[in-house]
Design an enzyme around this catalytic site. Structure first.
Site, PDB file in Angstrom:
ATOM      1  N   HIS A 119      85.641  17.429 111.071  1.00 31.31           N
ATOM      2  CA  HIS A 119      86.112  16.269 110.305  1.00 31.31           C
ATOM      3  C   HIS A 119      84.978  15.252 110.276  1.00 31.31           C
ATOM      4  CE1 HIS A 119      90.637  16.725 110.968  1.00 31.31           C
ATOM      5  NE2 HIS A 119      90.142  17.644 111.765  1.00 31.31           N
ATOM      6  N   TYR A 125      92.504  22.864 108.503  1.00 31.17           N
ATOM      7  CA  TYR A 125      91.992  22.186 107.299  1.00 31.17           C
ATOM      8  C   TYR A 125      91.035  23.079 106.523  1.00 31.17           C
ATOM      9  CZ  TYR A 125      88.260  20.927 110.698  1.00 31.17           C
ATOM     10  OH  TYR A 125      87.278  20.952 111.664  1.00 31.17           O
TER      11      TYR A 125
END
Ligand code: FAD
Length: 382
Positions: free
Chosen positions: A47, A215
């Site tokens: 991230h 993700y």
């Protein structure tokens, strides 16, 4: 004419590469020494919060990273068993507007490559495993496992959780094993099409003692990634990570939601990593040596901000050295620590506790932070 002042950075990971790029951009003469013979695209995502994207803006890699990565509209937290939503944290356009940059998830190898491409040709030296480091007071002498040596005016230890530079400052001490491991797997996006299920862009599935964060690592959504936190009493392996298996994953996530079961079914390869950390260090620098990133404040990765803190460190250290000049490195190091320690320690504590965004909360203190907007607080005189 005086001799050229040189900065040596040990470790070309996510923090070291950021420090090298920013310091070179600020006009410093920088050499980076990295133990790996080369870097490969290991199976892991990352991230990149808006706080980090603001640093990448200065390095000229914000736009390419945004184009390459996935830009989730939300971070969802859901109950691993029932699927009930625990939080919906707005990202997407909201992040750009409120925090000043995009929130991106991407393959960490792809991001690292972009970072490495910002560095001056010839300034990164691979296959250089630091063995000894001696601060004579006038300069620093480094020796490497291949028998070569180097000298520098200051040395930045960006050499990760097992840092040799931390060892030189504070003695030999193994990091703490947290009692948790992380499994990591990349899944081909086309595998997901066979399920009548929704695969959200950025979601963390939680139960009492474990979780799975999932993700996309590309804007094309052709690569999906999961990383877990699962209790594991002891780490009995010598290696940095070992292979896990689909069977082990099914066992660890028994009873979890059908979407999680589908991800495990699609898993071709999965690795298992020990989660280690350290208590906050009593000092960040001494003499001509200074630490950043995991060398200084390693943490369990559950806020997805460990690299973020390393990159913010790099930006703040560059600001401080630019402010004082290299000759006055003592003031720069004191300023740097004074301006980084509280934030890095807070993130370390919240990340270790694994509470971030589990329930609806305002993450502005993390994502809204702009390292360049912070007024420089006075350091303690070194
Ligand atoms: P490292 O990336 O560890 O780099 C250290 C470098 O130093 C390496 O290249 C190493 O080869 C080199 N080195 C080591 N010793 C020597 C030596 N003696 N001589 C020369 N070179 C040496 N962070 C995020 O921000 N977002 C995330 O989503 C995220 N997810 C994570 C998931 C997991 C499972 C884990 C374990 C971590 C995660 N992190 C995440 C944290 C992040 O990976 C680290 O905080 C970050 O890599 C630290 O960067 P660094 O440059 O300080 O150290």
């Amino acid at each position: 004419m005086g001799k050229t002042q040189r900065i040596a950075i040990v470790g070309a990971g996510l923090g070291g590469a950021a420090a090298a790029g920013l310091l070179q951009q600020a006009g410093f003469q920088v050499d980076v020494y990295e133990q790996a013979p080369e870097f490969s695209r290991l199976g892991a995502g990352i991230h990149v919060g808006p706080n980090v994207m603001k640093v990448f803006r200065r390095l000229g890699i914000e736009k390419p990273l945004e184009a390459m990565g996935s830009k989730p509209d939300f971070w969802f937290s859901r109950d691993g068993f029932t699927g009930d939503y625990l939080s919906r944290i707005p990202l997407g356009d909201f992040a750009k507007r409120e925090y000043g940059a995009a929130y991106v998830t991407v393959h960490r190898g792809d991001m690292h490559l972009l970072q490495m491409d910002t560095l001056a040709p010839g300034s990164v030296h691979f296959d250089k495993r630091l063995e000894t480091i001696t601060d004579s007071g006038d300069d620093v002498h480094l020796t490497f496992a291949d028998g070569t040596e180097a000298r520098a005016d200051i040395v930045i230890g960006a050499d990760g959780i097992n840092s040799r530079i931390r060892e030189a400052l504070l003695g030999v001490e193994a990091p703490n094993y947290s009692g948790w491991v992380a499994h990591r797997a990349l899944i081909r996006g086309d595998q997901l099409a066979k399920y009548d299920l929704t695969f959200e862009d950025c979601i963390k599935w939680w139960t009492e003692d474990r979780h799975m964060m999932v993700y996309f690592t590309t804007g094309k959504r052709d690569e999906y990634y999961y990383v877990t936190g699962v209790p594991h009493p002891a780490w009995d392996f010598q290696e940095a990570f070992v292979d896990s298996s689909r069977e082990e994953m099914f066992e660890a996530f028994q009873g979890y939601h059908p979407t999680v079961q589908a991800l495990i079914e699609c898993t071709e390869e999965v690795t298992k990593w020990p989660l280690r950390n350290r208590n906050p260090l009593p000092l960040w620098s001494r003499g001509r040596l200074v630490l950043l990133g995991d060398a200084c404040h390693p943490m369990k990765p559950h806020m997805a901000q460990g690299a973020g803190m390393a990159i913010e460190d790099a930006a703040m250290l560059t600001r401080c050295l630019t402010e004082t000049g290299l000759t006055d490195y003592r003031t720069a190091f004191a300023l740097y620590e004074a301006n980084r320690k509280d934030r890095a320690t807070r993130v370390q504590a919240v990340s270790n506790a694994n509470t971030f965004l589990r329930n609806q909360e305002d993450p502005a203190w993390v994502f809204g932070y702009d390292v360049y907007e912070q007024p420089l607080r006075e350091g303690i005189a070194a």
